[in-house]
Design an enzyme around this catalytic site. Structure first.
Site, PDB file in Angstrom:
ATOM      1  N   SER A 130       0.809  -1.219   0.000  1.00 34.80           N
ATOM      2  CA  SER A 130       0.000   0.000   0.000  1.00 34.80           C
ATOM      3  C   SER A 130       0.848   1.278   0.000  1.00 34.80           C
ATOM      4  O   SER A 130       0.370   2.339  -0.395  1.00 34.80           O
ATOM      5  CB  SER A 130      -0.946   0.003   1.195  1.00 34.80           C
ATOM      6  OG  SER A 130      -0.222  -0.222   2.387  1.00 34.80           O
ATOM      7  N   ASP A 351      -2.675   6.783  11.358  1.00 33.95           N
ATOM      8  CA  ASP A 351      -1.825   6.197  10.321  1.00 33.95           C
ATOM      9  C   ASP A 351      -0.521   6.989  10.201  1.00 33.95           C
ATOM     10  O   ASP A 351      -0.492   8.076   9.624  1.00 33.95           O
ATOM     11  CB  ASP A 351      -2.576   6.182   8.981  1.00 33.95           C
ATOM     12  CG  ASP A 351      -1.756   5.542   7.852  1.00 33.95           C
ATOM     13  OD1 ASP A 351      -0.585   5.168   8.087  1.00 33.95           O
ATOM     14  OD2 ASP A 351      -2.293   5.426   6.721  1.00 33.95           O
ATOM     15  N   HIS A 354       1.548   5.449   6.096  1.00 38.14           N
ATOM     16  CA  HIS A 354       1.370   5.990   4.746  1.00 38.14           C
ATOM     17  C   HIS A 354       1.644   7.497   4.753  1.00 38.14           C
ATOM     18  O   HIS A 354       1.989   8.054   5.795  1.00 38.14           O
ATOM     19  CB  HIS A 354      -0.033   5.663   4.239  1.00 38.14           C
ATOM     20  CG  HIS A 354      -0.279   4.193   4.182  1.00 38.14           C
ATOM     21  ND1 HIS A 354      -0.896   3.502   5.195  1.00 38.14           N
ATOM     22  CD2 HIS A 354       0.056   3.276   3.246  1.00 38.14           C
ATOM     23  CE1 HIS A 354      -0.928   2.211   4.889  1.00 38.14           C
ATOM     24  NE2 HIS A 354      -0.354   2.040   3.713  1.00 38.14           N
TER      25      HIS A 354
END
Ligand SMILES: *[C@@H]1O[C@H](CO)[C@@H](O)[C@H](O)[C@H]1NC(C)=O
Ligand SMILES: *[C@@H]1O[C@H](CO)[C@@H](O)[C@H](O)[C@H]1NC(C)=O
Ligand SMILES: *[C@@H]1O[C@H](CO)[C@@H](O)[C@H](O)[C@H]1NC(C)=O
Length: 382
Positions: A130, A351, A354
């Site tokens: 990802s 998060d 990312h």
């Protein structure tokens, strides 16, 4: 003599091959370019390329730049809910304003129009997890912002999604593959096969390949998407994860050595993308996430040093006999504790793995662009 030349020794084929492939790559980057159109002149005039040849573009620091970001994320309709930080209310926007400044040269500005023109008819594929998806999305937005009227045709087949900029016939493709090597469903369960890489057949047809894998190698329990690991004939329940990572990379490297034709396909490996959950890493002992980080670490060193995984990557890359480039984004990303979504995503989950788009991955793509522009000179940096 390169393998490609051995294969294309017939003079006619060589001539055609030269005209179609080598010349565009070589000539665009070389100062003695015969195709003196405006675009190339600009590249020449900037004299960036000559300078860049002697410069480690990955050694530098983050500087404030009022002209940043490179595009307005509000105008890019392709950003996933995970990465669209401004849309989900991120109040601290300084993270958009930093530009990577190498110590001994200047990077060219990302020129999306130039990119699309130069890569006309080409296929650029990102392969990985990802974080790689994150990287791919940034390139889609960078190119879209350069040609907002150009129609993008989207097509998904299984784990592969292709965005084609119709007018330029440029395809920017993501192949989601957590480990690069295979996971097969077998009677005993899902088997992670460190020696097997079936997707190579798809990858071979691309013009540019941008690989990455790291995020999933230490996942255990619920999040672990396999039940067994196979190495050679041996099947085990688990093993040292760093050793498994290195073994899989070696399988990949052997594939590059055997199957890549460097005259048609350029191979890039992206370094380790760091997370920011442990403040000890950047000298803020009590911090356990990135929620309050509003500026990069200043300077050119990161207190915790480089991750072990990067050394594993470099060891494997040294065994590759074809021209490849390590897109060495590790340190410059470590410094960007401020550039993660934190809770500004559709899920409100923390998060710090990312990256916001627009944001840091745009710099990864600027460096990718620079590496491709100077391919014949800077591919061996390991
Ligand atoms: C989709 O991918 C599969 C597996 O790679 C391939 O066999 C199939 O031909 C593809 N389908 C289309 C419509 O391209
Ligand atoms: C981190 O802390 C140590 C010890 O207090 C100090 O010597 C060092 O300069 C600090 N590094 C940074 C980057 O702040
Ligand atoms: C993130 O860190 C802040 C302070 O550093 C803390 O108050 C908060 O609970 C943390 N959030 C999560 C989800 O870990």
């Amino acid at each position: 003599m390169s393998l490609g030349r051995v294969r294309f020794c017939n003079p006619i084929i060589m001539g055609i091959f030269w005209a179609i492939w080598v010349c565009p790559w070589l000539c665009l980057a070389s100062p003695g370019n015969l195709h003196g159109n405006k675009r190339n002149m600009q590249w020449r005039r900037s004299s960036a390329s000559k300078e860049i040849l002697q410069c480690n573009v990955y050694d530098g620091e983050w500087v404030w730049d009022d002209s940043y970001p490179l595009y307005d994320s509000g105008n890019c309709p392709h950003i996933r809910k995970e990465f669209d930080c401004l849309k989900y209310g991120r109040p601290y926007k300084d993270y958009l304003k930093y530009r990577w400044q190498p110590k001994s040269c200047d990077l060219p500005r990302f020129d999306g129009k130039n990119f699309l023109t130069e890569f006309k008819g080409k296929k650029i594929m990102f392969i990985g997890d990802s974080v790689t998806l994150n990287h791919w999305q940034s390139l889609v937005c960078l190119l879209h912002s350069a040609a907002p009227q150009s129609e993008i045709v989207q097509y998904t087949n299984g784990s592969i999604t292709t965005y084609t900029f119709q007018e330029f016939e440029v395809s920017v493709i993501i192949h989601q593959s957590m480990y690069l090597v295979d996971i097969d469903d077998e009677k005993i369960g899902r088997v992670l096969k460190l020696d097997s890489i079936k997707s190579g057949e798809i990858w071979k047809n691309m013009d540019v390949l941008v690989f990455n894998t790291w995020l999933w190698w230490y996942r255990k329990g619920e999040k672990q998407p396999w039940d067994y690991i196979q190495v050679g004939e041996e099947i085990v329940k688990d093993m040292d994860r760093m050793a498994a990572f290195q073994k899989a990379l070696t399988t990949w490297a052997n594939w590059v050595n055997e199957d890549i034709d460097p005259t048609t396909t350029k191979v890039i490996f992206t370094g380790i993308s760091p997370s920011h959950y442990n403040g000890m890493d950047w000298n803020e002992t009590k911090v356990t996430n990135c929620s309050r980080e509003t500026e990069p670490v200043s300077g050119s060193t990161y207190p915790s040093g480089l991750p072990q995984a990067l050394y594993a990557v470099k060891d494997v890359l040294k065994t590759i006999t074809k021209p490849i480039h390590l897109l060495d984004i590790t340190l410059l990303s470590q410094l960007r504790k401020d550039a993660h979504p934190s809770s500004y995503n559709a899920f409100r989950g923390m998060d710090c793995t990312h990256w916001c788009v627009a944001g840091l991955p745009d710099t990864w793509n600027l460096l990718l662009y620079t590496a491709l522009q100077n391919w014949n000179s800077i591919h061996t940096t390991v």
